[in-house]
Structures are given as C-alpha cells and as structure tokens.
Scaffold this motif. Structure first.
Motif, mmCIF file in Angstrom:
data_model
loop_
_atom_site.group_PDB
_atom_site.id
_atom_site.type_symbol
_atom_site.label_atom_id
_atom_site.label_comp_id
_atom_site.label_asym_id
_atom_site.label_seq_id
_atom_site.Cartn_x
_atom_site.Cartn_y
_atom_site.Cartn_z
ATOM 1 N N GLN A 162 5.251 -34.536 4.768
ATOM 2 C CA GLN A 162 6.084 -33.356 4.979
ATOM 3 C C GLN A 162 5.808 -32.292 3.913
ATOM 4 N N ASP A 163 5.675 -32.708 2.676
ATOM 5 C CA ASP A 163 5.392 -31.760 1.593
ATOM 6 C C ASP A 163 4.045 -31.066 1.800
ATOM 7 N N ARG A 164 3.030 -31.823 2.210
ATOM 8 C CA ARG A 164 1.709 -31.221 2.456
ATOM 9 C C ARG A 164 1.771 -30.237 3.611
ATOM 10 N N THR A 165 2.506 -30.594 4.673
ATOM 11 C CA THR A 165 2.631 -29.693 5.818
ATOM 12 C C THR A 165 3.357 -28.412 5.416
ATOM 13 N N GLU A 166 4.436 -28.545 4.652
ATOM 14 C CA GLU A 166 5.180 -27.366 4.196
ATOM 15 C C GLU A 166 4.302 -26.475 3.323
ATOM 16 N N GLN A 167 3.520 -27.069 2.422
ATOM 17 C CA GLN A 167 2.635 -26.296 1.550
ATOM 18 C C GLN A 167 1.582 -25.567 2.375
ATOM 19 N N TYR A 168 1.021 -26.232 3.388
ATOM 20 C CA TYR A 168 0.031 -25.598 4.249
ATOM 21 C C TYR A 168 0.638 -24.415 4.993
ATOM 22 N N ARG A 169 1.842 -24.572 5.532
ATOM 23 C CA ARG A 169 2.495 -23.482 6.254
ATOM 24 C C ARG A 169 2.771 -22.295 5.343
ATOM 25 N N LEU A 170 3.260 -22.563 4.133
ATOM 26 C CA LEU A 170 3.512 -21.468 3.190
ATOM 27 C C LEU A 170 2.223 -20.725 2.846
ATOM 28 N N GLU A 171 1.161 -21.461 2.532
ATOM 29 C CA GLU A 171 -0.095 -20.809 2.174
ATOM 30 C C GLU A 171 -0.675 -20.030 3.343
ATOM 31 N N SER A 172 -0.529 -20.545 4.563
ATOM 32 C CA SER A 172 -1.004 -19.818 5.747
ATOM 33 C C SER A 172 -0.219 -18.531 5.936
ATOM 34 N N GLY A 173 1.100 -18.600 5.753
ATOM 35 C CA GLY A 173 1.932 -17.405 5.882
ATOM 36 C C GLY A 173 1.613 -16.376 4.819
ATOM 37 N N TYR A 174 1.440 -16.815 3.579
ATOM 38 C CA TYR A 174 1.098 -15.883 2.502
ATOM 39 C C TYR A 174 -0.258 -15.238 2.752
ATOM 40 N N ALA A 175 -1.214 -16.006 3.273
ATOM 41 C CA ALA A 175 -2.536 -15.449 3.567
ATOM 42 C C ALA A 175 -2.440 -14.366 4.631
ATOM 43 N N THR A 176 -1.601 -14.581 5.658
ATOM 44 C CA THR A 176 -1.423 -13.588 6.709
ATOM 45 C C THR A 176 -0.771 -12.322 6.149
ATOM 46 N N LEU A 177 0.249 -12.489 5.307
ATOM 47 C CA LEU A 177 0.910 -11.338 4.678
ATOM 48 C C LEU A 177 -0.049 -10.562 3.788
ATOM 49 N N LEU A 178 -0.829 -11.262 3.018
ATOM 50 C CA LEU A 178 -1.761 -10.606 2.124
ATOM 51 C C LEU A 178 -2.828 -9.849 2.898
ATOM 52 N N ALA A 179 -3.317 -10.454 3.991
ATOM 53 C CA ALA A 179 -4.344 -9.787 4.796
ATOM 54 C C ALA A 179 -3.792 -8.513 5.445
ATOM 55 N N GLY A 180 -2.501 -8.483 5.802
ATOM 56 C CA GLY A 180 -1.919 -7.317 6.459
ATOM 57 C C GLY A 180 -1.306 -6.314 5.501
ATOM 58 N N ALA A 181 -1.267 -6.624 4.238
ATOM 59 C CA ALA A 181 -0.622 -5.730 3.267
ATOM 60 C C ALA A 181 -1.583 -4.639 2.825
ATOM 61 N N TYR A 182 -1.003 -3.464 2.576
ATOM 62 C CA TYR A 182 -1.795 -2.375 2.017
ATOM 63 C C TYR A 182 -1.523 -2.361 0.526
ATOM 64 N N VAL A 183 -2.561 -2.361 -0.264
ATOM 65 C CA VAL A 183 -2.406 -2.336 -1.705
ATOM 66 C C VAL A 183 -2.747 -0.928 -2.177
ATOM 67 N N TRP A 184 -1.787 -0.299 -2.820
ATOM 68 C CA TRP A 184 -1.991 1.053 -3.316
ATOM 69 C C TRP A 184 -2.958 1.032 -4.483
ATOM 70 N N PRO A 185 -3.854 2.018 -4.542
ATOM 71 C CA PRO A 185 -4.720 2.108 -5.715
ATOM 72 C C PRO A 185 -3.884 2.450 -6.952
ATOM 73 N N PRO A 186 -4.306 2.070 -8.125
ATOM 74 C CA PRO A 186 -3.500 2.276 -9.336
ATOM 75 C C PRO A 186 -3.106 3.729 -9.570
ATOM 76 N N GLU A 187 -3.978 4.694 -9.224
ATOM 77 C CA GLU A 187 -3.654 6.102 -9.491
ATOM 78 C C GLU A 187 -2.565 6.648 -8.565
#
Length: 162
Positions: A130-155
C-alpha cells in the motif's frame, strides 16, 4: 521488516602475509606448523597476536557476505564441526597482497525465514504494498502537475501586473 534474519558464522583466524614470509609456499609451511601447535594445545589467540590478525582474531560474519568475499573460508565453515581447524587457505582479495589463513570454526547462527502464512507477515507485506502504491500515485500526480505548470523566468517573477 518481516522478522527474518541472515545466517551468521563465527570463526577465529590467523592471517599470514605471504609476501613478508617469502612467498606462498613459506606461508603455507608456517601455517601447517601453527596448525600442529594449536592441535597440541597452544593458545590460538596468542598466535593471532604474534603472527597476524586483530585482537583475538574472532569474526562474526553474515554467511552470504562470507561466500562473496572469502569463498574458501565459506566452504570450510559450511561443513566444519565446532572447534575444527582448517587446512591453510590461500586467499588474495583483488588489489591486496596474497595471504594464507588458518581458520577455527566456532559457531553458526542459522538464518530465520519468516513464515509467509503468518498474520503479522501478511499485514507487513500488505502495508508495504500500500505504501509503495501511494508513493507511486503521488509521484505520478506531481509529475503531471510539474509538466503542466508554467514557471516564470526570474526577471518576471517579482513584477506585479498593471
């Protein structure tokens, strides 16, 4: 985590440096002489201190590790009776000087294999799955969020909209 343990072997050894004794043959002759002296009752601990080894020369090692690093000692201890002395064992670990070892088998602690049908083992396995499955789901969700996020340039990150 499941309550098992690895088998362990306890033995005493004298380590003779073959090069400093004039070669492997000379070290093996000395080893045979030391084995005879131990057989007549001489203290192996004092011989360890005199000829080579740490302290009393007593080691306790996990069996799989012993088989990997020193197969000659593992072969001897796998069939030895308590207190039995080995013949001289020539061993050379890669990158180190060749040595001749004299080994006295002292004791073996057998491996403990947990019973798969035991309730606590099953609960532990289920929890880990169960712990491994939960960790996999969290990492998959974070990867999807990161791929869809716009990161502003520092300036532009500090500007306020007008």
């Amino acid at each position: 985590a499941l309550g098992g343990s690895v088998g362990r072997v306890k033995f005493q050894q004298i380590v003779l440096d073959a090069e400093s004794l004039g070669g492997a043959e000379a070290a093996q002759r000395l080893a045979r002489d030391l084995i005879a002296r131990i057989g007549t009752g001489e203290d192996m601990g004092s011989l360890v201190r005199k000829y080579g080894g740490d302290g009393e020369g007593i080691l306790e090692v996990e069996e799989p590790r012993l088989m990997e690093v020193f197969p000659g000692i593992a072969a001897f201890t796998s069939r030895a009776a308590e207190g039995q002395l080995s013949d001289p064992i020539l061993s050379a670990v890669r990158g180190q000087r060749p040595v001749v070892r004299i080994v006295r088998f002292l004791d073996r602690t057998p491996a403990v294999v947990p019973e798969l049908h035991d309730v606590t083992v099953q609960a532990t396995l289920r929890k880990r799955a169960q712990d491994r499955t939960e960790q996999y789901r969290l990492e998959s969700g974070y990867a999807t969020l990161l791929a869809g996020a716009y990161v502003w340039p520092p300036e532009l990150a500090g500007r306020t909209p007008r």
